[in-house]
Design a protein around this motif. Sequence first.
Motif, PDB file in Angstrom:
ATOM      1  N   LEU A   2       0.590  -0.904   0.091  1.00 34.17           N
ATOM      2  CA  LEU A   2      -0.235  -0.341  -0.379  1.00 34.17           C
ATOM      3  C   LEU A   2       1.077   1.228   0.368  1.00 34.17           C
ATOM      4  CD1 LEU A   2      -2.705   1.470  -0.405  1.00 34.17           C
ATOM      5  CD2 LEU A   2      -2.694   1.431   3.250  1.00 34.17           C
ATOM      6  N   THR A  27      -3.710   0.241  -3.240  1.00 31.72           N
ATOM      7  CA  THR A  27      -3.917  -0.889  -2.994  1.00 31.72           C
ATOM      8  C   THR A  27      -5.768  -0.697  -1.871  1.00 31.72           C
ATOM      9  OG1 THR A  27      -2.670  -1.827  -1.459  1.00 31.72           O
ATOM     10  CG2 THR A  27      -2.364  -2.339  -3.121  1.00 31.72           C
ATOM     11  N   THR A  28      -6.624  -1.844  -1.942  1.00 31.55           N
ATOM     12  CA  THR A  28      -7.753  -1.380  -1.536  1.00 31.55           C
ATOM     13  C   THR A  28      -7.224  -1.437  -0.411  1.00 31.55           C
ATOM     14  OG1 THR A  28      -8.573  -3.529  -2.887  1.00 31.55           O
ATOM     15  CG2 THR A  28      -9.091  -2.931  -0.592  1.00 31.55           C
ATOM     16  N   SER A  29      -8.096  -0.957   0.819  1.00 31.61           N
ATOM     17  CA  SER A  29      -7.960   0.019   1.656  1.00 31.61           C
ATOM     18  C   SER A  29      -8.829   0.129   2.764  1.00 31.61           C
ATOM     19  CB  SER A  29      -7.196   1.151   1.682  1.00 31.61           C
ATOM     20  OG  SER A  29      -7.288   1.686   3.334  1.00 31.61           O
ATOM     21  N   ASP A  30      -8.516  -0.722   3.745  1.00 29.71           N
ATOM     22  CA  ASP A  30     -10.225  -0.672   4.947  1.00 29.71           C
ATOM     23  C   ASP A  30     -10.961   0.618   5.588  1.00 29.71           C
ATOM     24  OD1 ASP A  30      -9.108  -3.968   6.064  1.00 29.71           O
ATOM     25  OD2 ASP A  30     -10.296  -3.209   4.133  1.00 29.71           O
ATOM     26  N   SER A  51     -16.228   3.979   3.290  1.00 29.26           N
ATOM     27  CA  SER A  51     -17.271   2.910   2.509  1.00 29.26           C
ATOM     28  C   SER A  51     -16.899   3.873   1.358  1.00 29.26           C
ATOM     29  CB  SER A  51     -18.395   2.349   3.295  1.00 29.26           C
ATOM     30  OG  SER A  51     -19.307   2.949   3.815  1.00 29.26           O
ATOM     31  N   ASN A  52     -17.377   3.067   0.422  1.00 28.73           N
ATOM     32  CA  ASN A  52     -17.566   3.815  -0.682  1.00 28.73           C
ATOM     33  C   ASN A  52     -18.534   4.798  -0.869  1.00 28.73           C
ATOM     34  OD1 ASN A  52     -16.822   4.632  -3.515  1.00 28.73           O
ATOM     35  ND2 ASN A  52     -18.399   3.700  -4.207  1.00 28.73           N
ATOM     36  N   THR A  67     -13.855   4.583  -3.203  1.00 35.93           N
ATOM     37  CA  THR A  67     -13.110   3.029  -3.515  1.00 35.93           C
ATOM     38  C   THR A  67     -12.983   2.421  -4.924  1.00 35.93           C
ATOM     39  OG1 THR A  67     -14.627   1.946  -3.115  1.00 35.93           O
ATOM     40  CG2 THR A  67     -13.186   3.006  -1.082  1.00 35.93           C
ATOM     41  N   LYS A  68     -13.289   3.053  -5.608  1.00 41.53           N
ATOM     42  CA  LYS A  68     -13.001   2.516  -7.202  1.00 41.53           C
ATOM     43  C   LYS A  68     -11.880   3.147  -7.747  1.00 41.53           C
ATOM     44  CE  LYS A  68     -17.629   0.525  -7.561  1.00 41.53           C
ATOM     45  NZ  LYS A  68     -18.734   1.369  -8.147  1.00 41.53           N
ATOM     46  N   ARG A  70      -9.866   4.337  -5.736  1.00 44.97           N
ATOM     47  CA  ARG A  70      -8.351   4.741  -5.071  1.00 44.97           C
ATOM     48  C   ARG A  70      -7.706   6.151  -4.451  1.00 44.97           C
ATOM     49  NH1 ARG A  70      -5.556  -0.958  -7.475  1.00 44.97           N
ATOM     50  NH2 ARG A  70      -7.137  -1.370  -5.606  1.00 44.97           N
ATOM     51  N   GLY A  93      -4.130  -0.838   5.312  1.00 44.53           N
ATOM     52  CA  GLY A  93      -3.893  -1.804   5.017  1.00 44.53           C
ATOM     53  C   GLY A  93      -3.739  -2.815   6.722  1.00 44.53           C
TER      54      GLY A  93
END
Lengths: 108, 117
Positions: A2, A27-30, A51-52, A67-68, A70, A93
Amino acid sequence: ELKVEQNPLFLSMQEGKNYTIYCNYSTTSDRLYWYRQDPGKSLESLFVLLSNGAVKQEGRLMASLDTKARLSTLHITAAVHDLSATYFCAALGAKIIFGKGTRLHILP
Amino acid sequence: EAGVTQFPSHSVIEKGQTVTLRCDPISGHDNLYWYRRVMGKEIKFLLHFVKESKQDESGMPNNRFLAERTGGTYSTLKVQPAELEDSGVYFCASSFRDRGLAKNIQYFGAGTRLSVL
């Protein structure tokens, strides 16, 4: 791995103007955090975005999360001198990864 | 309620000397984190304690750095011997244990500015 990139790194603007600070993460992150730091002081938590499509507002500051893409943004509306500070975004991350910070200087 | 406190606020030492930084987290916070910001760079994670146990120390630069959290309360970060590249601001943060949807916000101290000459 990340990575978090903020831009701009430095911003000088006049009172009353609007501006946006951008925070991209790789990269994906919470979770996405925004912090404010005044010189010599601790980092103060401003927003946590989970959230998105999340949008949060506090006074003249509004943070959003896509989030899409990022991407998170911190929008400043009708800036006032008191908002001068360094703003950090950070993404979660395996651990929290910070951007380099945006030093915001608002001219009276 | 007292926030996260760090001591000292600024330390100036010579290369080769030893320095110990202290962090007192918010009472009741099991999680304690150390970060470092070198001038002009991002804030980088050093390590994470859960109570007295090291949960993640992947960010520690090398074996000159030693962090402890005896009894799960305050923590110390010792640098021995200090090198020029260790200069920077060392932040400590603490948080509650994450519970489901809890935000697990980290509360930061004001940092210790370390200058190694």
